[in-house]
Write an enzyme that holds these catalytic residues in place. Structure first.
Site, mmCIF file in Angstrom:
data_model
loop_
_atom_site.group_PDB
_atom_site.id
_atom_site.type_symbol
_atom_site.label_atom_id
_atom_site.label_comp_id
_atom_site.label_asym_id
_atom_site.label_seq_id
_atom_site.Cartn_x
_atom_site.Cartn_y
_atom_site.Cartn_z
ATOM 1 N N ARG A 60 0.832 -1.208 0.000
ATOM 2 C CA ARG A 60 0.000 0.000 0.000
ATOM 3 C C ARG A 60 0.863 1.253 0.000
ATOM 4 O O ARG A 60 1.780 1.386 0.791
ATOM 5 C CB ARG A 60 -0.935 0.010 1.210
ATOM 6 C CG ARG A 60 -1.736 1.282 1.243
ATOM 7 C CD ARG A 60 -2.932 1.234 2.111
ATOM 8 N NE ARG A 60 -3.540 2.539 2.170
ATOM 9 C CZ ARG A 60 -4.603 2.811 2.866
ATOM 10 N NH1 ARG A 60 -5.190 1.880 3.552
ATOM 11 N NH2 ARG A 60 -5.102 4.033 2.865
ATOM 12 N N ARG A 108 -6.434 1.756 -3.773
ATOM 13 C CA ARG A 108 -5.614 1.088 -2.765
ATOM 14 C C ARG A 108 -5.463 -0.395 -3.039
ATOM 15 O O ARG A 108 -6.456 -1.054 -3.377
ATOM 16 C CB ARG A 108 -6.284 1.207 -1.385
ATOM 17 C CG ARG A 108 -5.943 2.462 -0.662
ATOM 18 C CD ARG A 108 -7.027 2.843 0.293
ATOM 19 N NE ARG A 108 -8.174 3.431 -0.418
ATOM 20 C CZ ARG A 108 -9.258 3.865 0.193
ATOM 21 N NH1 ARG A 108 -9.366 3.774 1.485
ATOM 22 N NH2 ARG A 108 -10.244 4.394 -0.505
ATOM 23 N N ASP A 157 -6.801 -2.021 2.167
ATOM 24 C CA ASP A 157 -7.194 -1.089 3.216
ATOM 25 C C ASP A 157 -7.802 -1.936 4.330
ATOM 26 O O ASP A 157 -8.702 -2.735 4.065
ATOM 27 C CB ASP A 157 -8.247 -0.137 2.631
ATOM 28 C CG ASP A 157 -8.595 0.976 3.585
ATOM 29 O OD1 ASP A 157 -7.813 1.218 4.512
ATOM 30 O OD2 ASP A 157 -9.653 1.607 3.389
ATOM 31 N N ASP A 179 -9.508 -1.718 8.155
ATOM 32 C CA ASP A 179 -10.019 -0.809 9.183
ATOM 33 C C ASP A 179 -10.542 -1.579 10.378
ATOM 34 O O ASP A 179 -11.216 -2.606 10.206
ATOM 35 C CB ASP A 179 -11.192 0.016 8.620
ATOM 36 C CG ASP A 179 -10.719 1.088 7.673
ATOM 37 O OD1 ASP A 179 -9.694 1.712 7.963
ATOM 38 O OD2 ASP A 179 -11.390 1.279 6.629
#
Ligand code: PAF
Length: 434
Positions: A84, A93, A96, A98
């Site tokens: 990344r 991206r 990712d 989260d």
């Protein structure tokens, strides 16, 4: 051991492989065990640079023995290891990851916010999450994942009676109502209208109806792109409260016979090569305005003549709503967003840039002091005719209220054009202000 819910997304390279590799690495973090993994969901990118590829999203339930901050650190290392790179906000991206929820922990630090700030507004987060953790609770909103998913999905109405009922209920509660009329195949241009409509009103309704009355007999009514499921998901992410997607019979009953026509405005620009088009547009908009009774309806400036025609109809017929026109949304390279861009081949997509190049030339000439419409149009034509697949329908400079040609640019005028790229007719325009 805390139960932590995470979301994963990728829109570069082999997206499935990127997410699978990330999960494998996450399983190796000390003190972590992966309990459940959702299926993959493809979603259109939200915000960020125009024209980036679709995302693939997934979610996972982990057990983790450390702190959320410690987990975040480990996840950042994995993102970096998978390649990344730093990019613009909401840019493309490779991966990712989260942290979405960590039981009932609430974290607010510079690096981390748990629960994730936007999780309750993002379909691409809630859909995979609801598959594996429907009953997980948001400790601030006190809402379960499955209810957050239910809340974000717009109501879908197929018939006039139901949408009217919905609007009347909203009105009775003192709410303002916005309408974004569309023919579906939604793109960033439509989404910008929906976001603005929701920002400025309590309720945003999007109509999705491919209106047969505005297509000529040889036009693309039958093959116009239709994907209601995708449109509804995009509406959800943009904050729409309801989608009105009627079947043609609901709008045009068998004995339908009343139309709205206008004397002069449709006799210019697109009206010349699309006879009856604006009658179709006005008739359907008039019906949609009567059905939804919005305080405000939102349109994009790309369809410049349409906005002028509709505003005049509203004024002439004393319709009780405001019309708001928002700027054209363009791809990174300048091409105006349009549902019809999807028809363009790779070469035609490149060729289509001649429209923006011609408008840019017009603006440059005006900036260097040129005021003759004829001279500006001639230069614009030169740019278009240099493109082999392009065929000019019209290029002109008009007065924005009457749509009549202007010889000299004084005050606010509009350079407008329709050009066929292969078989695809594209329109674009820009304001020329001296
Ligand atoms: O701009 C469009 O998509 C259509 O012309 C409209 C306004 C939805 C009417 O069918």
């Amino acid at each position: 051991m805390a139960t932590v819910l995470i979301g994963l997304g990728s829109n570069l390279g082999n997206r499935k492989q990127n997410i699978s590799l990330a999960l494998k690495e996450i399983g190796l973090i000390r003190g972590t065990a992966i309990r459940k993994v959702s299926g993959f969901y493809a979603t259109s990118p939200l915000g960020g640079p125009k024209g980036q590829p679709d995302f693939l999203n997934a979610a996972a339930v982990l057990s983790y023995s450390g702190t959320p901050a410690g987990l975040l650190k480990a996840l950042k290392v994995i993102e970096k290891k998978l390649g990344r790179k730093k990019t613009v906000r909401w840019g493309p991206r490779i991966i990712d990851i989260d942290i979405l929820l960590s039981e009932n922990k609430i974290v607010h630090s510079r690096q981390l916010t748990v629960p994730h700030k936007l999780m309750h507004k993002r379909l691409f987060v809630l859909k995979p999450l609801a598959e594996i953790a429907p009953d997980a609770m948001h400790p601030v909103l006190k809402t379960s994942v499955k209810d957050m998913l239910k809340n974000i999905m717009p109501e879908i109405f197929k018939n006039v009676r139901d949408v009217k009922k919905f609007v009347h209920k909203a009105r009775a509660a003192g709410k303002s109502v916005a309408l974004v009329p569309t023919m579906g195949a939604l793109h960033e241009g439509h989404l910008s209208l929906i976001r603005q409509a929701k920002k400025e009103n309590d309720i945003a309704i999007v109509s999705v109806f491919v209106n047969p009355l505005q297509f000529g007999p040889k036009e693309d009514f039958k093959k116009y792109p239709r994907d209601t499921q995708r449109d509804v998901e995009l509406c959800a992410n943009a904050g729409a409260d309801a989608v009105f997607a009627p079947v043609p019979k609901e709008i045009y009953a068998n004995d339908f016979q009343t139309i709205v026509s206008q004397k002069r405005l449709p006799e210019h620009l697109c009206g010349l090569s699309r006879p009856g088009h604006f009658t179709g547009v006005m008739t359907v908009c008039c019906k949609l305005f009567n059905i939804v009774e919005p305080d405000t309806a939102y349109f994009g400036r790309k369809d410049f003549q349409q906005t002028v025609v509709i505003k005049k109809m509203v004024e002439d017929l004393n319709m009780n709503l405001k019309i708001k026109v928002l700027p054209t949304v363009r791809e990174k390279d300048g091409l105006a967003m349009s549902s019809r861009n999807a028809y363009l081949s790779v070469q035609e997509r490149r060729d289509a840039l001649c429209l923006y190049a011609a408008l840019t030339k017009a603006k440059q000439m005006l900036k260097s002091g040129e005021r003759s419409s004829a001279k500006i149009i001639a230069e614009m034509k030169k740019i278009i005719t240099k493109t082999p697949s392009a065929e000019i329908d019209y290029i002109t400079v008009v007065a924005p209220e009457t749509l009549e040609n202007t010889d000299v640019i004084r005050g606010r005028t509009v350079a407008a054009m329709a050009v066929r790229i292969g078989k695809i007719r594209l329109i674009d325009n820009c304001i020329l202000k001296s």
